[in-house]
Structure formats: C-alpha cells, structure tokens
Design an enzyme around this catalytic site. Structure first.
Site, PDB file in Angstrom:
ATOM      1  N   ALA A   9     -13.996   6.220 -15.588  1.00 43.20           N
ATOM      2  CA  ALA A   9     -13.238   6.008 -16.970  1.00 43.20           C
ATOM      3  C   ALA A   9     -11.864   5.437 -16.590  1.00 43.20           C
ATOM      4  CB  ALA A   9     -12.923   7.468 -17.696  1.00 43.20           C
TER       5      ALA A   9
ATOM      6  N   ASP B   4     -25.465  20.027  -6.790  1.00 41.75           N
ATOM      7  CA  ASP B   4     -25.383  18.540  -7.157  1.00 41.75           C
ATOM      8  C   ASP B   4     -23.819  18.591  -7.778  1.00 41.75           C
ATOM      9  OD1 ASP B   4     -25.651  15.909  -7.356  1.00 41.75           O
ATOM     10  OD2 ASP B   4     -27.219  16.129  -8.970  1.00 41.75           O
ATOM     11  N   ARG B   5     -23.270  17.088  -7.676  1.00 40.73           N
ATOM     12  CA  ARG B   5     -21.977  16.905  -8.403  1.00 40.73           C
ATOM     13  C   ARG B   5     -22.051  16.854  -9.887  1.00 40.73           C
ATOM     14  NH1 ARG B   5     -20.551  10.925  -7.144  1.00 40.73           N
ATOM     15  NH2 ARG B   5     -19.303  11.768  -5.280  1.00 40.73           N
TER      16      ARG B   5
ATOM     17  N   LYS C 143     -11.185   3.286 -14.085  1.00 37.84           N
ATOM     18  CA  LYS C 143     -11.500   2.037 -13.565  1.00 37.84           C
ATOM     19  C   LYS C 143     -11.681   1.194 -14.734  1.00 37.84           C
ATOM     20  CE  LYS C 143     -11.367   0.421  -9.966  1.00 37.84           C
ATOM     21  NZ  LYS C 143     -10.344  -0.189  -9.166  1.00 37.84           N
TER      22      LYS C 143
ATOM     23  N   PRO D 201     -24.705  17.666   4.135  1.00 34.73           N
ATOM     24  CA  PRO D 201     -24.658  18.151   2.604  1.00 34.73           C
ATOM     25  C   PRO D 201     -25.386  17.033   1.925  1.00 34.73           C
ATOM     26  CG  PRO D 201     -22.421  17.616   3.100  1.00 34.73           C
ATOM     27  CD  PRO D 201     -23.403  17.405   4.458  1.00 34.73           C
TER      28      PRO D 201
ATOM     29  N   ASP E 205       0.855  -1.187   0.063  1.00 40.88           N
ATOM     30  CA  ASP E 205      -0.118   0.126  -0.079  1.00 40.88           C
ATOM     31  C   ASP E 205       0.899   1.301  -0.069  1.00 40.88           C
ATOM     32  OD1 ASP E 205      -3.352   0.529   0.986  1.00 40.88           O
ATOM     33  OD2 ASP E 205      -1.717   2.183   1.018  1.00 40.88           O
TER      34      ASP E 205
ATOM     35  N   TYR F 238     -13.016   9.112 -12.399  1.00 37.60           N
ATOM     36  CA  TYR F 238     -12.959   7.963 -11.689  1.00 37.60           C
ATOM     37  C   TYR F 238     -13.104   6.691 -12.471  1.00 37.60           C
ATOM     38  CZ  TYR F 238     -13.848   4.248  -8.521  1.00 37.60           C
ATOM     39  OH  TYR F 238     -14.056   3.134  -7.819  1.00 37.60           O
TER      40      TYR F 238
ATOM     41  N   ARG G 204     -28.424   4.313  -5.301  1.00 39.80           N
ATOM     42  CA  ARG G 204     -27.178   3.417  -5.293  1.00 39.80           C
ATOM     43  C   ARG G 204     -27.519   2.163  -4.793  1.00 39.80           C
ATOM     44  NH1 ARG G 204     -26.132   7.108  -8.087  1.00 39.80           N
ATOM     45  NH2 ARG G 204     -24.375   8.447  -8.135  1.00 39.80           N
TER      46      ARG G 204
ATOM     47  N   THR H 164     -15.595  -1.498 -10.223  1.00 40.74           N
ATOM     48  CA  THR H 164     -16.986  -1.069  -9.540  1.00 40.74           C
ATOM     49  C   THR H 164     -17.809  -1.036 -10.620  1.00 40.74           C
ATOM     50  OG1 THR H 164     -17.826   1.275  -9.379  1.00 40.74           O
ATOM     51  CG2 THR H 164     -15.708   1.159 -10.643  1.00 40.74           C
ATOM     52  N   ASP H 165     -19.290  -0.823 -10.405  1.00 41.82           N
ATOM     53  CA  ASP H 165     -20.333  -0.808 -11.287  1.00 41.82           C
ATOM     54  C   ASP H 165     -20.495   0.627 -11.979  1.00 41.82           C
ATOM     55  OD1 ASP H 165     -21.167   0.928  -9.094  1.00 41.82           O
ATOM     56  OD2 ASP H 165     -23.157  -0.153  -8.776  1.00 41.82           O
ATOM     57  N   GLU H 166     -19.775   1.524 -11.651  1.00 43.64           N
ATOM     58  CA  GLU H 166     -19.712   2.997 -12.085  1.00 43.64           C
ATOM     59  C   GLU H 166     -19.063   2.754 -13.643  1.00 43.64           C
ATOM     60  OE1 GLU H 166     -18.523   6.165  -9.792  1.00 43.64           O
ATOM     61  OE2 GLU H 166     -19.017   5.415  -8.135  1.00 43.64           O
TER      62      GLU H 166
HETATM   63  N1  LIG Z   1     -15.659   1.974  -1.870  1.00 44.08           N
HETATM   64  C1  LIG Z   1     -16.518   1.696  -2.613  1.00 44.08           C
HETATM   65  O1  LIG Z   1     -17.601   1.676  -2.458  1.00 44.08           O
HETATM   66  C2  LIG Z   1     -15.991   0.728  -3.945  1.00 44.08           C
HETATM   67  C3  LIG Z   1     -17.045   0.375  -4.857  1.00 44.08           C
HETATM   68  C4  LIG Z   1     -16.683  -0.092  -6.156  1.00 44.08           C
HETATM   69  C5  LIG Z   1     -15.257  -0.500  -6.258  1.00 44.08           C
HETATM   70  N2  LIG Z   1     -14.453   0.018  -5.306  1.00 44.08           N
HETATM   71  C6  LIG Z   1     -12.859  -0.510  -5.616  1.00 44.08           C
HETATM   72  O2  LIG Z   1     -12.639  -1.347  -4.693  1.00 44.08           O
HETATM   73  C7  LIG Z   1     -11.123  -0.814  -4.496  1.00 44.08           C
HETATM   74  C8  LIG Z   1     -10.926  -0.328  -2.902  1.00 44.08           C
HETATM   75  O3  LIG Z   1     -11.866   1.012  -2.657  1.00 44.08           O
HETATM   76  P1  LIG Z   1     -11.872   1.211  -1.321  1.00 44.08           P
HETATM   77  O4  LIG Z   1     -12.995   2.200  -1.110  1.00 44.08           O
HETATM   78  O5  LIG Z   1     -11.194   0.542  -0.284  1.00 44.08           O
HETATM   79  O6  LIG Z   1     -10.683   2.615  -1.337  1.00 44.08           O
HETATM   80  P2  LIG Z   1      -9.658   3.639  -0.543  1.00 44.08           P
HETATM   81  O7  LIG Z   1      -9.607   4.883  -1.386  1.00 44.08           O
HETATM   82  O8  LIG Z   1     -10.288   3.420   0.900  1.00 44.08           O
HETATM   83  O9  LIG Z   1      -8.326   2.958  -0.444  1.00 44.08           O
HETATM   84  C9  LIG Z   1      -7.529   2.652  -1.455  1.00 44.08           C
HETATM   85  C10 LIG Z   1      -5.943   2.087  -0.826  1.00 44.08           C
HETATM   86  O10 LIG Z   1      -5.188   1.944  -1.989  1.00 44.08           O
HETATM   87  C11 LIG Z   1      -3.910   2.531  -1.734  1.00 44.08           C
HETATM   88  N3  LIG Z   1      -3.297   3.201  -2.821  1.00 44.08           N
HETATM   89  C12 LIG Z   1      -3.501   4.097  -3.589  1.00 44.08           C
HETATM   90  N4  LIG Z   1      -2.699   4.468  -4.623  1.00 44.08           N
HETATM   91  C13 LIG Z   1      -1.864   3.391  -4.653  1.00 44.08           C
HETATM   92  C14 LIG Z   1      -0.881   2.922  -5.412  1.00 44.08           C
HETATM   93  N5  LIG Z   1      -0.226   3.643  -6.451  1.00 44.08           N
HETATM   94  N6  LIG Z   1       0.037   1.879  -5.025  1.00 44.08           N
HETATM   95  C15 LIG Z   1      -0.406   0.963  -3.606  1.00 44.08           C
HETATM   96  N7  LIG Z   1      -1.579   1.549  -3.099  1.00 44.08           N
HETATM   97  C16 LIG Z   1      -2.052   2.474  -3.326  1.00 44.08           C
HETATM   98  C17 LIG Z   1      -4.216   3.878  -0.575  1.00 44.08           C
HETATM   99  O11 LIG Z   1      -3.200   4.030   0.115  1.00 44.08           O
HETATM  100  C18 LIG Z   1      -5.421   3.214   0.013  1.00 44.08           C
HETATM  101  O12 LIG Z   1      -4.995   2.443   1.205  1.00 44.08           O
HETATM  102  C19 LIG Z   1     -10.743   0.336  -5.350  1.00 44.08           C
HETATM  103  O13 LIG Z   1     -10.103  -0.068  -6.525  1.00 44.08           O
HETATM  104  C20 LIG Z   1     -12.023   0.925  -5.756  1.00 44.08           C
HETATM  105  O14 LIG Z   1     -12.082   1.416  -7.141  1.00 44.08           O
HETATM  106  C21 LIG Z   1     -14.736   0.678  -4.281  1.00 44.08           C
END
Ligand SMILES: NC(=O)c1ccc[n+]([C@@H]2O[C@H](COP(=O)([O-])OP(=O)(O)OC[C@H]3O[C@@H](n4cnc5c(N)ncnc54)[C@H](O)[C@@H]3O)[C@@H](O)[C@H]2O)c1
Length: 351
Positions: free
Chosen positions: A160, A289-290, A162, A213, A32, A158, A222, A133-135
């Site tokens: 795009a 809105d975003r 993924k 907010p 990480d 984001y 969602r 992600t489903d996005e």
């Molecule tokens: N949270 C959600 O609801 C959700 C939904 C769908 C998919 N995802 C996917 O699940 C995964 C985890 O999501 P999350 O919510 O835990 O994210 P998060 O942002 O909480 O955690 C991401 C982690 O990755 C680490 N990181 C970032 N860049 C890095 C790099 N270059 N090398 C090594 N580590 C790195 C960060 O330090 C962090 O610990 C992601 O790939 C995200 O796209 C998340």
C-alpha cells in the site's frame, strides 16, 4: 560526465546498482539513511573512489536533497530508498508510510524544484526513475499476468505504501511536468541481499543446520528476477524509457516458494554436504502462513522487451547457483550484517 543521485544505494538492489554504475564510469551520489537494511560493507570496493560520494541522510530531508542536487547537478535521480520488507510492515506500518510515502513526497518536491530551474538539454534530458514493485497489483489466481494496466490492489501495508508512492510520482508528472519513469519489478535475488528475505535466509539457516521455515504450504508463486538483470533493466529504462510511462520488469521465472527452498538445499548439498550426509531438505519446516499472504504474482514484461529491447539474461537455475556461490564465498559479509540488530528471527505474524 554523467552523474546520478541514487537513493537507498546501501541496500540490496541499490547497492548492486551503485557498484555497477561506478564500474561504468558514472559518478554516483549515494544518499542512504543506513537503516537496519543499509550496509556500507556492500560498498567497500568503491570506498574512496572519487566517482562515489556517500551521503548519510534521509530522502525525507528536503533541504539536504536540495543541497545535494544544487552541489552535484545530477542528470538523473534513481529512487530505491524504502522500507522494503512485508513482514516488518505487518508489525509496524508507520515507518513504511514515513519513508515510502512522506519521504518520497519530500524527494519529489526537491527534485521538481531543481528540475524546474534547469535549462536546455539539461532540463530535457533529466529523469526521475522510481523503483517499485509488482506487489502493488495485489494477488493473482492460478493464471494471468500483471501488465502495466492492471488495476492497483495492494494487500499489505508495504505494498500500500509503495502504491501510494507510485501515485505521487505519476501525479508529479501530470501536475508539474516532472519527467518521471516508474519500474515495477518482481522478487529480486542475488549478492548482498539482506538475510531476512527468503533466499538468503534459507541459505543462512541451511548452513547453520537450523529448521528452514516455509510459510504455510509453500505453494505461493513468485517471479524471480536476478538483481544484475534488474539493474540492467533500470539503466535501459533510464536511457530509453518514454517519460511518464511505467514498465514491468520480470525474470521469466515463476517458482513456488517450496521449489526455491528445495533448489537451494540441492545446491548446498552438492557444494558442501552436511557432515551427517543427510539432505538439507530434511531441515524444511512448515510454519504458520503470513497474514494476508498473496498467493501468486506473475509479470508480463513484454512492454519493456518490445519497446526498449530488454529481456532477462539469467535463467533461475543460473541465478540461484551464482547466488548460493556468492553467499558461500562471502560469509564474512553475512556475519557482519547479522552482527547488527537482526538475528534471523520470525517477524510479521500479526498475533
Ligand atoms: N527486493 C525486492 O525483491 C524488490 C522487489 C520489488 C521492488 N523493490 C523495491 O526496490 C527498492 C530497493 O529494494 P531493496 O530490496 O534493495 O531494499 P533494502 O531494504 O535492501 O534497501 C533499502 C535501502 O534504503 C535505505 N533507506 C531506507 N529508508 C531510507 C530513507 N528514509 N532515506 C534514505 N535511505 C533510506 C536503507 O538504509 C537501505 O539501504 C525498494 O524501493 C523496494 O520497494 C524491491
């Protein structure tokens, strides 16, 4: 003994996944980069555990990844590492391309080279699981569900990034034979969620007596997936998923954002009423809105259920109650996260 290289295991989902894996007797090498979203506090309970090797480094550092693979000989790689917050991707897309696309490519190249040199059962059993992600599927109207064959139509920087990483993972299977699996999940919630995301943000602001907010009319829909259910789904796909396939993961819990916020307010009112006795719903404030905000995401997870026998165990009501209780009991964790750079401020308005 089973060994997994997990990336992004100091983040929200990765952290939950690593804690559960180590508790199950799996050795985890946890790579990480500790960006603002990474938090070693989440891993405090497995600090010093011989089955947890934490490595501070970047998935884009191919030499480092190669060295970790050679040293620890993992049976699988699970890739959570990413820039993950849509609002941040609006303000600064470049970091998303760097980690989610360029970083994933470097990781894939290192893993491919390691896998190619494996032999026999080690080679046959090896898996690379990419968490997405489903996005990537874009936005739905009032009806319909995303399936694994829905065309990709990402709308934010984001999603795009993924989508691009998902395509690279797919290409590494078709071009080099790398045994990959991809999961596309809906919105996760639960313990250790960084407080910039809707649910922990609302809990923090509600407790602080601040305005809550809600973007636009709050009627964006969602699907909500409890993080423990998601971790179990990933273990299921890792163990039984068909190589080269993608699996949607959902919580069977479609909610409007405003419904989520009101549910949190009601739970907090019941557990720790405001001193003035006013309901916390009175703190709700509608804000702009975003930009480009997707209206509705919804998941058809029947492939995962029918093929691999996974279904979510948590209802939204159970999951959100556990989440609120966790945050109430773990305020020191929240405070330590907030002592970093992030201060609950609004970002991603693309002014
Ligand atoms: N949270 C959600 O609801 C959700 C939904 C769908 C998919 N995802 C996917 O699940 C995964 C985890 O999501 P999350 O919510 O835990 O994210 P998060 O942002 O909480 O955690 C991401 C982690 O990755 C680490 N990181 C970032 N860049 C890095 C790099 N270059 N090398 C090594 N580590 C790195 C960060 O330090 C962090 O610990 C992601 O790939 C995200 O796209 C998340």
């Amino acid at each position: 003994m089973t060994t997994w290289l997990v990336t992004g295991g100091a983040g929200f989902i990765g952290g939950n996944f690593v804690l559960e894996a180590v508790a199950r007797g799996i050795k985890v090498v946890n790579l990480d980069a500790l960006t603002y979203a990474g938090n070693r506090d989440t891993l405090a309970s497995i600090e010093g555990d011989p089955n947890h090797v934490f490595v501070h480094g970047d998935i884009g550092d191919r030499a480092l990844v190669a060295q970790l693979l050679a040293e620890h000989r993992p049976d699988a790689v699970v890739n959570f590492a990413a820039e993950s917050h849509v609002d941040r991707s609006i303000d600064g897309p470049a970091a998303f391309i760097q980690t989610n696309v360029v970083g994933t490519l470097a990781l894939l190249e290192a893993v491919r080279d390691y896998w190619k040199a494996l032999q026999g059962a080690a080679k046959d059993g090896f898996r690379f699981l990419h968490v997405s992600t489903d996005e990537v599927y874009g936005s739905l109207g009032e009806t319909g569900l995303f399936t694994e064959t829905t065309a990709y139509a990402p709308n934010s920087p984001y999603s795009a990034s993924k989508a691009a990483s998902d395509h690279l993972v797919r290409a590494f299977h078709h071009t080099y034979g790398l045994p990959v699996l991809t999961t596309n999940c809906s919105n996760n919630y639960g313990p250790y969620h960084f407080p910039e995301k809707l649910i922990p943000l609302v809990i923090a602001k509600a407790l602080a007596g601040e305005p809550l907010p809600v973007y636009g009319d709050g009627k964006q829909v969602r699907d909500w997936l409890f993080v423990a259910d998601h971790c179990e789904a990933i273990r299921t796909v890792l163990a039984k998923g068909r190589v080269g396939e993608t699996y949607n993961v959902g919580g069977n819990a479609e909610k409007q954002n405003i419904e989520v916020v009101k549910a949190i307010c009601a739970l907090l009112d019941a557990r720790c009423p405001r001193e003035d006795g006013k309901p916390r719903e009175s703190q709700i404030t509608h804000v702009a809105d975003r930009p480009g905000h997707d209206r509705r995401y919804a998941i058809d997870a029947s492939k995962l259920r029918d093929e691999l026998g996974w279904a979510p165990k948590y209802s939204f009501e159970q999951g959100i109650a556990e989440t609120v209780d966790w945050y109430l009991e773990n305020q020191p964790w929240v405070q330590r996260v907030l002592d970093g750079s992030y201060r609950l401020e609004r970002i991603g308005v693309a002014a």
